[in-house]
Design a protein around this motif. Structure first.
Motif, short mmCIF file in Angstrom:
data_model
loop_
_atom_site.label_atom_id
_atom_site.label_comp_id
_atom_site.label_asym_id
_atom_site.label_seq_id
_atom_site.Cartn_x
_atom_site.Cartn_y
_atom_site.Cartn_z
N LEU A 50 -3.33 -6.19 2.83
CA LEU A 50 -3.86 -7.47 2.38
C LEU A 50 -4.45 -8.32 3.51
CD1 LEU A 50 -1.25 -8.55 -0.31
CD2 LEU A 50 -3.63 -7.90 -0.68
N PRO A 51 -3.84 -8.35 4.72
CA PRO A 51 -4.49 -9.12 5.79
C PRO A 51 -5.90 -8.63 6.08
CG PRO A 51 -2.22 -8.66 6.36
CD PRO A 51 -2.51 -7.87 5.12
N ALA A 52 -6.13 -7.32 6.01
CA ALA A 52 -7.49 -6.81 6.21
C ALA A 52 -8.41 -7.24 5.08
CB ALA A 52 -7.45 -5.28 6.31
N ALA A 53 -7.87 -7.33 3.86
CA ALA A 53 -8.67 -7.82 2.75
C ALA A 53 -9.06 -9.28 2.98
CB ALA A 53 -7.89 -7.68 1.44
N PHE A 54 -8.16 -10.05 3.56
CA PHE A 54 -8.47 -11.44 3.87
C PHE A 54 -9.57 -11.55 4.92
CE2 PHE A 54 -5.32 -14.87 2.48
CZ PHE A 54 -5.08 -14.25 1.27
N SER A 55 -9.66 -10.56 5.81
CA SER A 55 -10.72 -10.62 6.83
C SER A 55 -12.10 -10.49 6.21
CB SER A 55 -10.50 -9.50 7.87
OG SER A 55 -10.74 -8.22 7.30
N ASN A 56 -12.18 -9.94 5.00
CA ASN A 56 -13.46 -9.82 4.29
C ASN A 56 -13.71 -10.95 3.32
OD1 ASN A 56 -14.27 -7.36 5.49
ND2 ASN A 56 -13.00 -6.20 4.07
N ALA A 57 -12.66 -11.74 3.01
CA ALA A 57 -12.80 -12.81 2.05
C ALA A 57 -12.56 -14.20 2.64
CB ALA A 57 -11.83 -12.60 0.88
N GLY A 58 -11.86 -14.27 3.76
CA GLY A 58 -11.47 -15.55 4.32
C GLY A 58 -10.14 -16.00 3.76
N ALA A 218 -16.96 -8.36 -2.23
CA ALA A 218 -16.94 -7.79 -3.58
C ALA A 218 -16.12 -6.51 -3.62
CB ALA A 218 -18.36 -7.53 -4.05
N LYS A 219 -16.25 -5.68 -2.58
CA LYS A 219 -15.46 -4.46 -2.52
C LYS A 219 -13.97 -4.78 -2.39
CE LYS A 219 -19.06 -1.67 -0.26
NZ LYS A 219 -19.42 -0.91 0.95
N THR A 220 -13.68 -5.82 -1.64
CA THR A 220 -12.29 -6.20 -1.39
C THR A 220 -11.60 -6.73 -2.65
OG1 THR A 220 -12.84 -6.74 0.90
CG2 THR A 220 -10.80 -7.66 0.03
N MET A 221 -12.36 -7.27 -3.57
CA MET A 221 -11.77 -7.85 -4.78
C MET A 221 -10.91 -6.84 -5.53
SD MET A 221 -14.78 -10.28 -6.32
CE MET A 221 -13.84 -10.58 -7.82
N THR A 222 -11.29 -5.57 -5.48
CA THR A 222 -10.51 -4.56 -6.19
C THR A 222 -9.09 -4.45 -5.64
OG1 THR A 222 -11.37 -2.82 -4.74
CG2 THR A 222 -12.56 -3.24 -6.79
N ILE A 223 -8.92 -4.72 -4.34
CA ILE A 223 -7.58 -4.68 -3.75
C ILE A 223 -6.70 -5.75 -4.38
CG2 ILE A 223 -6.26 -4.95 -1.61
CD1 ILE A 223 -8.66 -3.90 -0.09
N PHE A 224 -7.25 -6.94 -4.56
CA PHE A 224 -6.48 -8.02 -5.18
C PHE A 224 -6.20 -7.71 -6.65
CE2 PHE A 224 -9.09 -10.17 -1.86
CZ PHE A 224 -8.06 -10.60 -1.05
N LEU A 266 2.29 -14.82 1.79
CA LEU A 266 2.89 -14.89 3.12
C LEU A 266 2.38 -13.79 4.03
CD1 LEU A 266 6.62 -15.73 2.27
CD2 LEU A 266 5.00 -17.19 3.48
N VAL A 267 2.38 -12.56 3.54
CA VAL A 267 1.94 -11.43 4.36
C VAL A 267 0.46 -11.53 4.71
CG1 VAL A 267 1.56 -8.93 4.33
CG2 VAL A 267 3.72 -9.86 3.52
N ALA A 268 -0.36 -11.84 3.72
CA ALA A 268 -1.80 -11.88 3.93
C ALA A 268 -2.22 -13.02 4.86
CB ALA A 268 -2.53 -12.01 2.59
N VAL A 269 -1.72 -14.22 4.60
CA VAL A 269 -2.11 -15.37 5.42
C VAL A 269 -1.58 -15.24 6.84
CG1 VAL A 269 -1.82 -17.86 5.72
CG2 VAL A 269 -2.32 -16.94 3.46
N CYS A 270 -0.30 -14.94 7.00
CA CYS A 270 0.27 -14.85 8.34
C CYS A 270 -0.31 -13.67 9.12
CB CYS A 270 1.79 -14.73 8.26
SG CYS A 270 2.60 -16.23 7.64
N GLY A 271 -0.50 -12.54 8.45
CA GLY A 271 -1.09 -11.40 9.14
C GLY A 271 -2.52 -11.66 9.57
N TYR A 272 -3.29 -12.27 8.67
CA TYR A 272 -4.70 -12.58 8.99
C TYR A 272 -4.80 -13.63 10.09
CZ TYR A 272 -9.49 -14.26 8.34
OH TYR A 272 -10.80 -14.65 8.53
N MET A 273 -3.99 -14.67 10.03
CA MET A 273 -4.04 -15.71 11.05
C MET A 273 -3.53 -15.22 12.40
SD MET A 273 -5.47 -18.08 9.39
CE MET A 273 -5.38 -19.40 10.60
#
Length: 432
Positions: A50-58, A218-224, A266-273
């Motif tokens: 998920l953190p990598a997905a956040f890197s494509n979405a913000g 758009a590709k990342t949306m499928t992960i969510f 928690l995982v996505a935000v903290c990992g991405y930040m």
């Protein structure tokens, strides 16, 4: 329960679980065990991507996606539970529910396809779990002992470890394994959050964005979207939970989806930040080699191994439903003695099929995991089709066909149409 009723509900496996004179005995699952099993079906090793997905979405748009698709997934679970109650009421009692039973009531011509789609989807996901074990444990052994271990013994060992859980007739029997898995999830979550609070990114921190929307987004949306798929197990919850009132079932859904969403945020935000746009597909690869990270990798392997039975149970139920539907209906003019004899024969056959289908599932998934190191493309297609069908198309379409006109029925149609849009879009993004 006579065979005609089992035919009408598609409950081949449930027939093994019920006693004809005491159907209430199946309702042994507590609220907490249902939450454990449903949450464990949702949350898996995929949260580490998920953190990598956040890197494509913000960070801001990524949070919005997580909350949005948590809501649509929860609505799909609510629709399936409501459809199960409608079908059970029409059957004249507390008949067990399954995808086959509600699909037969809503669209008989597509019931076989629905069972097949759910069975294949769960089999593919379970196979990927064994591959994760085979990819993770050799890395752990290499870091601990300075040598690379073969992946095959770990795959076979994981399959043998979870085999007894796979043969259990009830999902409620997995509550302790699910609780243990959620303990592993909490360890991973706390570790990622603590690393962020301590500024653990060091010099390997990239840039961060609030919102990005392009083709990669758009590709990342499928992960969510696929991160909340657990709908194949909602019928086990409906069948097994004590006091299955609508409010109680909705509370199970809300608690499970809410817990998963909180962990994901928690995982996505903290990992991405922590690592910004330098975050890797598996965030554990960003961290330095240290004991906590090695333990985390072991927990990931244990987490996916213990999640394997949660895919086996619904897949087996669908296959047994197909086997039940393929048999000719029994004659209706038999004597009481002949009916009793036939019922005992059917019970023996159901038990034999239970063992046989589970064995084929275990052996098949193990052999594929041993021979294929990456199922990324295959699983992407399974996710884009099977997961979307289970989470959006089937809940919306089934409820729309079964329910009386109402605002909720209109929303169900919207859920169905959303799934129909996601499938071709996701497949296009995968292959083009």
């Amino acid at each position: 329960m006579d065979s005609a009723l089992r035919d009408s509900t598609g409950g081949a496996e449930e027939a093994l679980l019920l006693n004809s004179d005491a159907p209430e005995r199946q309702r042994v699952a507590s609220f907490l065990s249902c939450v454990f099993n449903l949450t464990n079906t949702i949350v898996g090793s995929g949260m580490l991507g998920l953190p990598a997905a956040f890197s494509n979405a913000g960070s801001l748009l990524g949070c919005a996606f997580l909350v949005l698709f948590a809501s649509t997934s929860a609505f799909g679970l609510h629709l399936l539970a409501a459809a199960a109650r409608i079908v059970s009421a029409k059957a004249g009692g507390d008949a067990p529910s399954s995808f086959r039973s509600v699909a037969t009531a809503a669209a008989p011509r597509f019931a076989v396809l629905i069972d097949g789609a759910v069975a294949v989807k769960c089999f593919g996901v379970a196979t990927s779990y064994l591959i994760v074990v085979g990819d993770t444990m050799p890395v752990v052994m290499a870091k601990l002992g300075g040598f690379a271990a073969n992946r095959s013994p770990w795959i076979v060992g994981a399959a043998l470890l979870v085999a007894p859980l796979c043969y259990m007739p009830r999902l409620d029997g997995l509550k302790f394994a699910s609780a243990l898995s959620l303990g592993f999830v909490m360890f991973l979550t706390v570790m990622i959050v603590e690393y962020y609070l301590e500024g653990g990114g060091g010099g390997d921190v990239g840039t961060t964005s609030l919102a990005v929307f392009d083709l990669d987004t758009a590709k990342t949306m499928t992960i969510f979207i696929f991160g909340y798929t657990c709908h194949q197990n909602i019928f086990a919850v409906v069948n097994e939970i004590k006091r299955p009132t609508p409010a109680r079932l909705d509370a199970v859904v809300a608690t499970s989806i809410g817990t998963a969403c909180g962990i994901y945020l928690l995982v996505a935000v903290c990992g991405y930040m922590t690592f910004g746009d330098k975050v890797q597909g598996d965030i554990l690869d960003n961290y330095p080699v240290e004991p906590a990270i090695t333990v985390a990798r072991v927990f990931v392997a244990a987490l996916v191994a213990l999640s394997f039975p949660l895919q086996c149970h619904p897949s087996r139920a669908c296959v047994m439903s197909l086997l039940q539907g393929a048999r000719p209906p029994p004659p209706d003019d038999a004597s009481d003695a002949a009916l009793a004899l036939r019922k005992r024969a059917e019970d023996r056959r159901t038990r034999a099929e239970h063992v046989a289908v589970t064995t084929v599932f275990l052996v098949g998934a193990t052999l594929i995991a041993l021979s294929v190191e990456s199922l990324s493309t295959i699983l992407s297609v399974v996710g884009a089709t099977g997961s979307t069908a289970v989470s959006y198309i089937l809940p919306g379409g089934i409820y729309y066909r079964l329910a009386e006109p109402s605002p909720k029925r209109t929303l169900a149609l919207g859920q169905f149409l959303l799934g129909c849009c996601i499938v071709p879009t996701a497949l296009t993004l995968i292959f083009v």
